[in-house]
Design an enzyme around this catalytic site. Structure first.
Site, PDB file in Angstrom:
ATOM      1  N   ASN A   1       0.839  -1.214   0.000  1.00  0.00           N
ATOM      2  CA  ASN A   1       0.000   0.000   0.000  1.00  0.00           C
ATOM      3  C   ASN A   1       0.868   1.256   0.000  1.00  0.00           C
ATOM      4  O   ASN A   1       0.550   2.235  -0.675  1.00  0.00           O
ATOM      5  CB  ASN A   1      -0.965  -0.004   1.187  1.00  0.00           C
ATOM      6  CG  ASN A   1      -2.205  -0.827   0.893  1.00  0.00           C
ATOM      7  OD1 ASN A   1      -3.053  -0.421   0.096  1.00  0.00           O
ATOM      8  ND2 ASN A   1      -2.296  -2.016   1.489  1.00  0.00           N
TER       9      ASN A   1
ATOM     10  N   ILE B   1      -1.533  -1.478  17.791  1.00  0.00           N
ATOM     11  CA  ILE B   1      -2.723  -0.679  18.081  1.00  0.00           C
ATOM     12  C   ILE B   1      -2.253   0.710  18.495  1.00  0.00           C
ATOM     13  O   ILE B   1      -1.396   0.833  19.386  1.00  0.00           O
ATOM     14  CB  ILE B   1      -3.558  -1.356  19.191  1.00  0.00           C
ATOM     15  CG1 ILE B   1      -4.109  -2.687  18.669  1.00  0.00           C
ATOM     16  CG2 ILE B   1      -4.681  -0.435  19.660  1.00  0.00           C
ATOM     17  CD1 ILE B   1      -4.763  -3.554  19.712  1.00  0.00           C
TER      18      ILE B   1
ATOM     19  N   ASN C   1      -6.397   4.600   8.003  1.00  0.00           N
ATOM     20  CA  ASN C   1      -5.965   3.190   7.984  1.00  0.00           C
ATOM     21  C   ASN C   1      -6.664   2.507   6.819  1.00  0.00           C
ATOM     22  O   ASN C   1      -7.761   2.917   6.425  1.00  0.00           O
ATOM     23  CB  ASN C   1      -6.363   2.513   9.299  1.00  0.00           C
ATOM     24  CG  ASN C   1      -5.955   1.053   9.342  1.00  0.00           C
ATOM     25  OD1 ASN C   1      -4.852   0.690   8.942  1.00  0.00           O
ATOM     26  ND2 ASN C   1      -6.854   0.191   9.811  1.00  0.00           N
TER      27      ASN C   1
ATOM     28  N   HIS D   1      -8.100  -1.276   5.705  1.00  0.00           N
ATOM     29  CA  HIS D   1      -8.434  -2.569   6.307  1.00  0.00           C
ATOM     30  C   HIS D   1      -9.081  -3.452   5.235  1.00  0.00           C
ATOM     31  O   HIS D   1      -9.958  -2.981   4.495  1.00  0.00           O
ATOM     32  CB  HIS D   1      -9.399  -2.354   7.481  1.00  0.00           C
ATOM     33  CG  HIS D   1      -9.778  -3.626   8.153  1.00  0.00           C
ATOM     34  ND1 HIS D   1      -8.922  -4.294   8.992  1.00  0.00           N
ATOM     35  CD2 HIS D   1     -10.902  -4.388   8.059  1.00  0.00           C
ATOM     36  CE1 HIS D   1      -9.517  -5.410   9.416  1.00  0.00           C
ATOM     37  NE2 HIS D   1     -10.712  -5.484   8.866  1.00  0.00           N
TER      38      HIS D   1
ATOM     39  N   THR E   1      -9.638   5.956  14.988  1.00  0.00           N
ATOM     40  CA  THR E   1     -10.064   6.344  16.334  1.00  0.00           C
ATOM     41  C   THR E   1      -9.481   5.304  17.292  1.00  0.00           C
ATOM     42  O   THR E   1      -8.793   4.377  16.856  1.00  0.00           O
ATOM     43  CB  THR E   1     -11.604   6.364  16.433  1.00  0.00           C
ATOM     44  OG1 THR E   1     -12.094   5.084  15.994  1.00  0.00           O
ATOM     45  CG2 THR E   1     -12.215   7.466  15.574  1.00  0.00           C
TER      46      THR E   1
ATOM     47  N   GLN F   1      -7.751  -3.626  -5.098  1.00  0.00           N
ATOM     48  CA  GLN F   1      -8.665  -2.518  -4.763  1.00  0.00           C
ATOM     49  C   GLN F   1      -8.067  -1.596  -3.704  1.00  0.00           C
ATOM     50  O   GLN F   1      -8.233  -0.382  -3.763  1.00  0.00           O
ATOM     51  CB  GLN F   1     -10.014  -3.074  -4.288  1.00  0.00           C
ATOM     52  CG  GLN F   1     -10.746  -3.887  -5.329  1.00  0.00           C
ATOM     53  CD  GLN F   1     -10.940  -3.099  -6.614  1.00  0.00           C
ATOM     54  OE1 GLN F   1     -11.409  -1.960  -6.585  1.00  0.00           O
ATOM     55  NE2 GLN F   1     -10.571  -3.694  -7.741  1.00  0.00           N
ATOM     56  N   GLU F   2      -7.361  -2.194  -2.733  1.00  0.00           N
ATOM     57  CA  GLU F   2      -6.717  -1.365  -1.704  1.00  0.00           C
ATOM     58  C   GLU F   2      -5.801  -0.338  -2.349  1.00  0.00           C
ATOM     59  O   GLU F   2      -5.759   0.833  -1.959  1.00  0.00           O
ATOM     60  CB  GLU F   2      -5.892  -2.238  -0.747  1.00  0.00           C
ATOM     61  CG  GLU F   2      -6.729  -3.192   0.092  1.00  0.00           C
ATOM     62  CD  GLU F   2      -5.883  -3.969   1.096  1.00  0.00           C
ATOM     63  OE1 GLU F   2      -4.890  -3.425   1.604  1.00  0.00           O
ATOM     64  OE2 GLU F   2      -6.224  -5.138   1.372  1.00  0.00           O
TER      65      GLU F   2
HETATM   66  C1  GRF Z   1      -3.270  -4.883   3.781  1.00  0.00           C
HETATM   67  O1  GRF Z   1      -4.126  -5.941   3.417  1.00  0.00           O
HETATM   68  C2  GRF Z   1      -4.002  -3.885   4.632  1.00  0.00           C
HETATM   69  O2  GRF Z   1      -5.353  -3.765   4.293  1.00  0.00           O
HETATM   70  C3  GRF Z   1      -3.870  -4.469   6.010  1.00  0.00           C
HETATM   71  O3  GRF Z   1      -2.583  -5.018   6.040  1.00  0.00           O
HETATM   72  C4  GRF Z   1      -2.175  -5.342   4.723  1.00  0.00           C
HETATM   73  C5  GRF Z   1      -0.900  -4.613   4.492  1.00  0.00           C
HETATM   74  O4  GRF Z   1      -0.335  -4.920   3.250  1.00  0.00           O
HETATM   75  N1  GRF Z   1      -4.099  -3.474   7.012  1.00  0.00           N
HETATM   76  P1  GRF Z   1       0.872  -4.095   2.696  1.00  0.00           P
HETATM   77  O5  GRF Z   1       1.955  -4.103   3.770  1.00  0.00           O
HETATM   78  O6  GRF Z   1       0.405  -2.694   2.404  1.00  0.00           O
HETATM   79  O7  GRF Z   1       1.324  -4.821   1.464  1.00  0.00           O
END
Ligand code: GRF
Length: 225
Positions: free
Chosen positions: A21, A103, A118, A120, A152, A184-185
């Site tokens: 990401n 966290i 974030n 998820h 949050t 999609q992320e």
């Molecule tokens: C992703 O699936 C994200 O949604 C989750 O942890 C994963 C991180 O992947 N929170 P990357 O390190 O960005 O490849």
């Protein structure tokens, strides 16, 4: 230490792992699709691939070791205070959690209220926490997806900014589903950052209202036929 200040929005990314990401956001910035500058990538894991990715792009990378804080009653807050110092030193406008496996405490949440996001890999509020692809398949969901939300204190609970839905196929495994969701992320996280950069996000209670979006009338039906 003197840190140069440019006009672009200043972003810090907290990541613990492979950093795909982070990479998507770096690529979107380099392609001119996101008007921002990543001023630091910070990890609680020395070996995080995310740190290597930052270095490759000439971005400051930092490993902040949680060990010296362990054993204290306020270990998580103390760790976050040291992160906060760095973020303030770098005059960070927006903090992005990207596969950050800790966290975050009120120390950071309050300092960056509505300025920390974030990503998820589920359609929140379904399936917060870990192992979510398996949970969505086992539950029998026909749609899964991913969510970008403000952070949050409650884990994966903050106001939702963007979601993308992905069908769950009969032969999906956690791995195949995760791979499709990850695509999609990598689309929605940079988009959320750009919306923030453009000043188009307004938080109203639990709702994030986005200025200037077109109404989307289409339903997503799964299976489609
Ligand atoms: C992703 O699936 C994200 O949604 C989750 O942890 C994963 C991180 O992947 N929170 P990357 O390190 O960005 O490849």
């Amino acid at each position: 230490m003197s840190i140069s200040r440019t006009t672009a929005m200043r972003v810090a990314v907290l990541a613990s792992g492979r950093g795909s990401n982070l990479q998507a956001i770096i690529d979107a910035i380099e392609a001119g699709q996101v008007q921002a500058q990543i001023v630091a990538v910070i990890s609680n894991k020395k070996e995080a691939v995310a740190l290597e990715r930052a270095r490759k792009h000439g971005i400051t990378d930092m490993f902040v070791d949680p060990k010296p804080f362990a054993g204290r009653q306020d270990s998580r807050e103390a760790y976050d205070r040291s992160l906060l110092e760095i973020l303030q030193q770098y005059e960070v406008d927006l903090v992005l959690l990207a596969g950050y496996m800790r966290i975050v405490t009120a120390v950071l949440v309050n300092a960056y209220a509505n300025r920390m996001m974030n990503i998820h890999p589920s359609l929140l509020p379904s399936f917060p926490g870990l192992d979510v692809h398996k949970k969505a398949i086992d539950w029998g969901c026909k749609l899964a997806g991913c969510t970008v939300h403000f952070v949050t204190e409650g884990v994966d609970e903050g106001p939702i900014i963007i979601q993308s839905a992905v069908p769950i196929l009969d032969n999906d495994t956690s791995e195949t589903l995760a791979a499709r969701i990850l695509v999609q992320e990598h689309k929605i996280y940079p988009r959320a950052v750009q919306l923030f950069a453009e000043g188009r996000l307004r938080v109203d209670g639990r709702r994030v209202l986005i200025d200037g979006t077109k109404p989307d009338g289409e339903a997503i039906i799964s299976p489609a036929s």
